[in-house]
Design a protein around this motif. Structure first.
Motif, PDB file in Angstrom:
ATOM      1  N   LYS A  91      72.670   7.631  59.227  1.00  0.00           N
ATOM      2  CA  LYS A  91      74.012   7.872  59.732  1.00  0.00           C
ATOM      3  C   LYS A  91      74.258   9.367  59.847  1.00  0.00           C
ATOM      4  O   LYS A  91      74.066  10.118  58.900  1.00  0.00           O
ATOM      5  CB  LYS A  91      75.047   7.238  58.800  1.00  0.00           C
ATOM      6  CG  LYS A  91      76.477   7.359  59.306  1.00  0.00           C
ATOM      7  CD  LYS A  91      77.443   6.660  58.389  1.00  0.00           C
ATOM      8  CE  LYS A  91      78.863   6.770  58.901  1.00  0.00           C
ATOM      9  NZ  LYS A  91      79.825   6.077  58.011  1.00  0.00           N
ATOM     10  N   ASN A 117      85.782   8.426  63.997  1.00  0.00           N
ATOM     11  CA  ASN A 117      86.966   8.827  63.241  1.00  0.00           C
ATOM     12  C   ASN A 117      88.185   8.023  63.673  1.00  0.00           C
ATOM     13  O   ASN A 117      88.150   7.308  64.680  1.00  0.00           O
ATOM     14  CB  ASN A 117      87.231  10.325  63.423  1.00  0.00           C
ATOM     15  CG  ASN A 117      86.073  11.186  62.969  1.00  0.00           C
ATOM     16  OD1 ASN A 117      85.358  11.781  63.768  1.00  0.00           O
ATOM     17  ND2 ASN A 117      85.882  11.236  61.669  1.00  0.00           N
ATOM     18  N   VAL A 154      83.750  14.397  63.727  1.00  0.00           N
ATOM     19  CA  VAL A 154      82.333  14.656  64.013  1.00  0.00           C
ATOM     20  C   VAL A 154      82.177  15.698  65.125  1.00  0.00           C
ATOM     21  O   VAL A 154      81.196  16.455  65.139  1.00  0.00           O
ATOM     22  CB  VAL A 154      81.619  13.335  64.378  1.00  0.00           C
ATOM     23  CG1 VAL A 154      81.533  12.425  63.171  1.00  0.00           C
ATOM     24  CG2 VAL A 154      82.312  12.619  65.523  1.00  0.00           C
ATOM     25  N   LYS A 210      76.485  12.671  60.046  1.00  0.00           N
ATOM     26  CA  LYS A 210      77.746  13.115  59.469  1.00  0.00           C
ATOM     27  C   LYS A 210      78.531  14.023  60.407  1.00  0.00           C
ATOM     28  O   LYS A 210      79.746  14.131  60.294  1.00  0.00           O
ATOM     29  CB  LYS A 210      77.482  13.835  58.143  1.00  0.00           C
ATOM     30  CG  LYS A 210      76.836  12.946  57.088  1.00  0.00           C
ATOM     31  CD  LYS A 210      76.623  13.713  55.796  1.00  0.00           C
ATOM     32  CE  LYS A 210      75.979  12.832  54.732  1.00  0.00           C
ATOM     33  NZ  LYS A 210      75.749  13.571  53.458  1.00  0.00           N
ATOM     34  N   HIS A 211      77.845  14.673  61.311  1.00  0.00           N
ATOM     35  CA  HIS A 211      78.507  15.537  62.281  1.00  0.00           C
ATOM     36  C   HIS A 211      77.604  15.648  63.499  1.00  0.00           C
ATOM     37  O   HIS A 211      76.434  15.229  63.481  1.00  0.00           O
ATOM     38  CB  HIS A 211      78.779  16.925  61.686  1.00  0.00           C
ATOM     39  CG  HIS A 211      77.560  17.589  61.108  1.00  0.00           C
ATOM     40  ND1 HIS A 211      76.629  18.237  61.881  1.00  0.00           N
ATOM     41  CD2 HIS A 211      77.105  17.657  59.827  1.00  0.00           C
ATOM     42  CE1 HIS A 211      75.656  18.692  61.112  1.00  0.00           C
ATOM     43  NE2 HIS A 211      75.925  18.360  59.858  1.00  0.00           N
ATOM     44  N   TYR A 259      75.939  13.058  69.397  1.00  0.00           N
ATOM     45  CA  TYR A 259      76.242  12.222  68.228  1.00  0.00           C
ATOM     46  C   TYR A 259      75.912  10.775  68.586  1.00  0.00           C
ATOM     47  O   TYR A 259      76.266  10.304  69.674  1.00  0.00           O
ATOM     48  CB  TYR A 259      77.713  12.330  67.826  1.00  0.00           C
ATOM     49  CG  TYR A 259      78.058  11.532  66.585  1.00  0.00           C
ATOM     50  CD1 TYR A 259      77.847  12.060  65.323  1.00  0.00           C
ATOM     51  CD2 TYR A 259      78.574  10.244  66.680  1.00  0.00           C
ATOM     52  CE1 TYR A 259      78.156  11.323  64.181  1.00  0.00           C
ATOM     53  CE2 TYR A 259      78.878   9.514  65.541  1.00  0.00           C
ATOM     54  CZ  TYR A 259      78.674  10.051  64.304  1.00  0.00           C
ATOM     55  OH  TYR A 259      78.960   9.327  63.175  1.00  0.00           O
TER      56      TYR A 259
END
Length: 504
Positions: free
Chosen positions: A162, A213, A223, A164-165, A245
């Motif tokens: 996953k 988000n 992100v 994170k940003h 992303y």
């Protein structure tokens, strides 16, 4: 008697067969037998079923059927030398190294029940494990009665990592980055969503809300980094190049720097950055950067979102048509470097394009004004090959109750989002399980809440069809290499170079 005197030593001189038979039907205890070898073969007999123990010494035998129930399990024994070898069982039976036990059929191997296991543990004995538990130890949970992986030796797939940003796919110098490769997998079920828009329209915020988000979160944890207050005060841009992303649902989001950005132009002029040799003027370089990014998204994305915060800028539609004209041709199956002409719609790829009206006012949600906006977009995009209609509808989201599909004569892919609320009215509307008191009712807004509209917009974006980007079905990793090749072709495109020459 002479016969009995000769028969007893002869019985012990033979193999294990008579000794096993003597164990099944014990006779009177042979107390007249002595010797160190005989004393070693006799051990006290232990009954597992709790019945009365016999008085005479019995032989201890070692079982070889590892999964036999305790009620049918024979008494353990130590095999003597010279025992006949047994052929190995075929299924679910594993012979011990000391030797096999004759007399038990190899095809009977029921599993150990839970009650039998508990009984053996109470008696201080360790229950025998099934063969697969011994051979597949460490491959997974194979407890008593548990399910076993049908493919022996196949390891379970780890969940995807996953993010994170966001990370850079194209940096601010317009160079390709390879850091996104480690997050991609060899699977084909993916969706690529890109975004373009003018400066300050909310591209990074919308992409963060679509990907990972929610509106309630702090924007500093998004992100895709949104504009800070300092950047807003000096009219700067937050994003540069193309940011990447990918979600756990294998949806790739591409956030881009603003097109035709005055802050990027100001940065080029005031910082005395050297332009590439093929560009003479800074504004030409900024426009060509925007065209390169937009043409790239038109080639490698399934969906391209065009965000604007007021309706509408005619120059934006001219820019989209120019980028469509300069878009590289889709590689054909026979010739990877050259494609068919743009007029051949059967082989040329065009993505879905969605117009998002961000920061919409209350009067823009009026059905009459909504109809005028759809008609204007349809007129401006009438000659475009981009898929700008038929794949997204606000009327299907129950935003305008009472309006049927016939109200909009030409419905395009247009969606409206209001200004993001920061006060407590929106939270009160979302949390209300029943009708609130009249004193607590929020003011009339003319549209649903921002969170509700974002959720409906996200559902429609993720439900769009995933057309084939090239002549072959691409996996995530193949898409990355394909996108790198397209980006290199866009930067070296002769059509873009000729268009740049005409601008200067």
């Amino acid at each position: 008697m002479s016969e009995s005197g000769h028969s007893q030593p002869g019985m012990y001189g033979q193999g294990r067969r008579r000794r096993r038979r003597r164990d099944r039907d014990p006779g009177p205890p042979a107390q007249n037998l002595s010797g160190p070898s005989r004393d070693r073969d006799y051990v006290p007999r232990e009954r597992r079923d709790g019945s009365e123990e016999p008085t005479g010494p019995l032989l201890q035998k070692t079982p070889i059927i590892l999964a036999k129930p305790p009620g049918e399990r024979s008494k353990p024994s130590v095999p003597a030398s010279g025992a006949p070898s047994l052929e190995k069982p075929i299924m679910l039976i594993k012979t011990r190294d000391e030797g096999g036990k004759p007399g038990n059929p190899p095809d009977v191997a029921p599993s150990v029940s839970g009650a039998g296991t508990a009984k053996l543990e109470r008696e201080g004995q360790r229950p025998t494990q099934p063969v697969y538990q011994i051979q597949n130890r460490g491959m997974g949970s194979a407890a008593s009665g548990g399910a076993v992986d049908p493919v022996i030796g196949q390891t379970k797939l780890l969940p995807p990592e996953k993010m994170k940003h966001s990370i850079k796919l194209v940096d601010d110098q317009m160079n390709w980055c390879d850091s996104a490769m480690e997050y991609l997998r060899d699977q084909t079920d993916m969706l690529v969503v890109g975004v373009i828009g003018l400066q300050g329209t909310g591209k990074s915020t919308i992409m963060s809300l679509l990907s990972a988000n929610s509106p309630e979160e702090d924007q500093r944890a998004y992100v895709f980094r949104a504009q800070t207050q300092e950047i807003k005060e000096r009219a700067g841009n937050q994003s540069s190049g193309i940011d990447f992303y990918i979600t756990q649902e294998r949806v790739i989001f591409l956030d881009t720097q603003p097109i035709l950005s005055p802050s990027i132009l100001d940065h080029l002029i005031n910082n005395d950055r050297k332009l590439p040799p093929e560009y003479n003027l800074p504004h030409t370089y900024v426009e060509m950067q925007s065209l390169q990014i937009t043409a790239f998204l038109f080639t490698v994305c399934h969906v391209v979102i065009v965000i604007q915060d007021w309706f509408t800028d005619i120059n934006l539609y001219r820019f989209l048509q120019t980028a469509e004209m300069l878009k590289p041709s889709t590689p054909s199956a026979s010739h990877d470097s050259t494609g068919s002409s743009g007029a051949d719609d059967g082989s040329e790829y065009y993505p879905h394009i969605v117009f998002l009206q961000n920061k919409a006012r209350r009067e823009e949600f009026c059905p009459r004004n909504l109809k005028k906006m759809h008609m204007a977009v349809d007129k401006l995009m009438a000659h475009s090959h981009l898929k700008y209609k038929g794949t997204l509808s606000m009327l299907d989201c129950n935003i305008f109750p009472g309006l049927n599909r016939d109200y909009l004569e030409t419905e395009v892919n247009l969606f409206l989002l209001p200004m993001m609320e920061n006060d407590g009215e929106d939270a009160l509307t979302r949390a209300g399980s029943g009708p609130p008191l009249f004193s607590l009712l929020p003011g009339y807004r003319g549209h649903p809440s921002f969170s509700s509209l974002v959720s409906k917009f996200r559902s429609q974006i993720l439900a769009m069809s995933r057309c084939q980007l090239s002549h072959t079905i691409l996996t995530e990793k193949n898409w990355f290499h394909y996108a790198a090749r397209i980006w290199d072709g866009v930067k070296k495109s002769s059509a873009l170079s000729e268009y740049s020459r005409l601008l200067s």
